[in-house]
Design a protein around this motif. Structure first.
Motif, PDB file in Angstrom:
ATOM      1  N   CYS A 141       0.255  -1.011   0.195  1.00  0.00           N
ATOM      2  CA  CYS A 141      -0.211   0.064  -0.196  1.00  0.00           C
ATOM      3  C   CYS A 141       0.709   1.492  -0.298  1.00  0.00           C
ATOM      4  O   CYS A 141       2.462   1.493   0.661  1.00  0.00           O
ATOM      5  N   ASP A 176       0.658   3.721   2.023  1.00  0.00           N
ATOM      6  CA  ASP A 176       0.975   4.553   2.787  1.00  0.00           C
ATOM      7  C   ASP A 176       1.879   4.493   3.509  1.00  0.00           C
ATOM      8  O   ASP A 176       2.695   3.716   3.455  1.00  0.00           O
ATOM      9  N   GLY A 233      -3.952  -0.083  -1.350  1.00  0.00           N
ATOM     10  CA  GLY A 233      -4.733  -0.764  -1.102  1.00  0.00           C
ATOM     11  C   GLY A 233      -3.954  -1.591  -1.918  1.00  0.00           C
ATOM     12  O   GLY A 233      -5.132  -3.404  -1.892  1.00  0.00           O
ATOM     13  N   HIS A 261      -2.186  -3.655   5.661  1.00  0.00           N
ATOM     14  CA  HIS A 261      -1.581  -2.746   6.870  1.00  0.00           C
ATOM     15  C   HIS A 261      -3.306  -2.908   7.201  1.00  0.00           C
ATOM     16  O   HIS A 261      -3.484  -2.821   6.982  1.00  0.00           O
ATOM     17  N   CYS A 303      -6.048  -0.059   6.887  1.00  0.00           N
ATOM     18  CA  CYS A 303      -5.753   0.566   5.740  1.00  0.00           C
ATOM     19  C   CYS A 303      -6.932   1.532   5.657  1.00  0.00           C
ATOM     20  O   CYS A 303      -8.267   0.710   5.252  1.00  0.00           O
ATOM     21  N   GLY A 304      -6.450   2.506   4.843  1.00  0.00           N
ATOM     22  CA  GLY A 304      -7.500   3.646   4.583  1.00  0.00           C
ATOM     23  C   GLY A 304      -8.514   3.543   3.323  1.00  0.00           C
ATOM     24  O   GLY A 304      -9.064   3.923   2.905  1.00  0.00           O
TER      25      GLY A 304
HETATM   26 ZN   LIG Z   1      -3.898   1.276   3.219  1.00  0.00          ZN
END
Ligand SMILES: [Zn+2]
Length: 220
Positions: free
Chosen positions: A56, A58, A81, A109, A112-113
């Motif tokens: 991801c 992130d 994602g 992770h 995760c947003g």
């Molecule tokens: Zn994520």
């Protein structure tokens, strides 16, 4: 590691496991710190990363840091994602076929947003998404949310992380199913495709042993 050799898929997995152990215990190896000394050599003789990591975007999920690796060690494909879309799959194929990287790790992770945003959209589908690009991304994660929903209700505690794991598994499967290059390398024992989840609270990477694609001759 000598430039010309690649480890076996199981040895590559061990390198990642050991690197993550160093990261979580705060013991950094010297090599990543001296990466700048390798720049010229890598530029001249070329790269030979021992692992491909689809992870991801992130900011709390930087593969080189959490596996304590240096320049030239990891071929990292990053997208929110950790989804698989054609250009991402092409990147994975490029690395595995050109550098002989013996492992593809799909690393999701906790918290995760991108997965959370997809869950929110599932709950409130009438709320318009701000762009067609986000819509496309969420569309790629949605099947993992729906698969998780078939196992437990969305208001179950820990649903998001369950969906994260489902999404990792789904990406692993798509890589193997959609790429003939990857499938052939897996069949000949040269490559394994493995899922893992990073706990962003602790930095610990948990390898999902039940979602690994490898030749039976390579015992991980
Ligand atoms: Zn994520």
């Amino acid at each position: 590691m000598p430039h010309s050799e690649q480890p076996s898929p199981s040895a590559a997995l061990e390198l990642l496991e050991e690197g993550n152990r160093r990261f979580i215990t705060g013991v950094r190896s010297v090599e990543p710190l001296l990466s700048h000394l390798k720049m010229q050599e890598l530029a001249e003789i070329g790269q030979r990363p021992f692992a491909v990591v689809l992870t991801c975007s992130d900011s709390r999920s930087p593969a080189e840091l959490i596996f304590d690796q240096g320049l030239g060690d990891l071929f990292v494909v990053r997208v929110a994602g950790n989804v698989v879309a054609p250009s991402l799959l092409a990147s994975i194929e490029f690395a595995t076929s050109n550098f002989g990287s013996p492992i593809v790790l799909v690393l999701g992770h906790t918290k995760c947003g991108a997965v959370s945003a997809t869950i929110e959209h599932k709950k409130e589908p009438h709320v318009l998404l701000p762009s067609i690009h986000l819509e496309e991304l969420i569309g790629r994660i949605m099947p993992a949310i729906e698969a998780t929903q078939r196992k437990c209700a969305m208001d179950t505690p820990g649903f998001t992380d369950k969906a994260v794991i489902e999404n990792i598994r789904r990406s692993c499967r798509i890589i193997v199913e959609q790429s003939m290059i990857v499938r052939d390398l897996v069949a000949t024992g040269k490559l394994s495709v493995q899922g893992a989840i990073l706990d962003i609270n602790t930095g610990i990477v948990r390898f999902l042993k039940d979602e690994s694609f490898k030749s039976s001759s390579d015992k991980a």
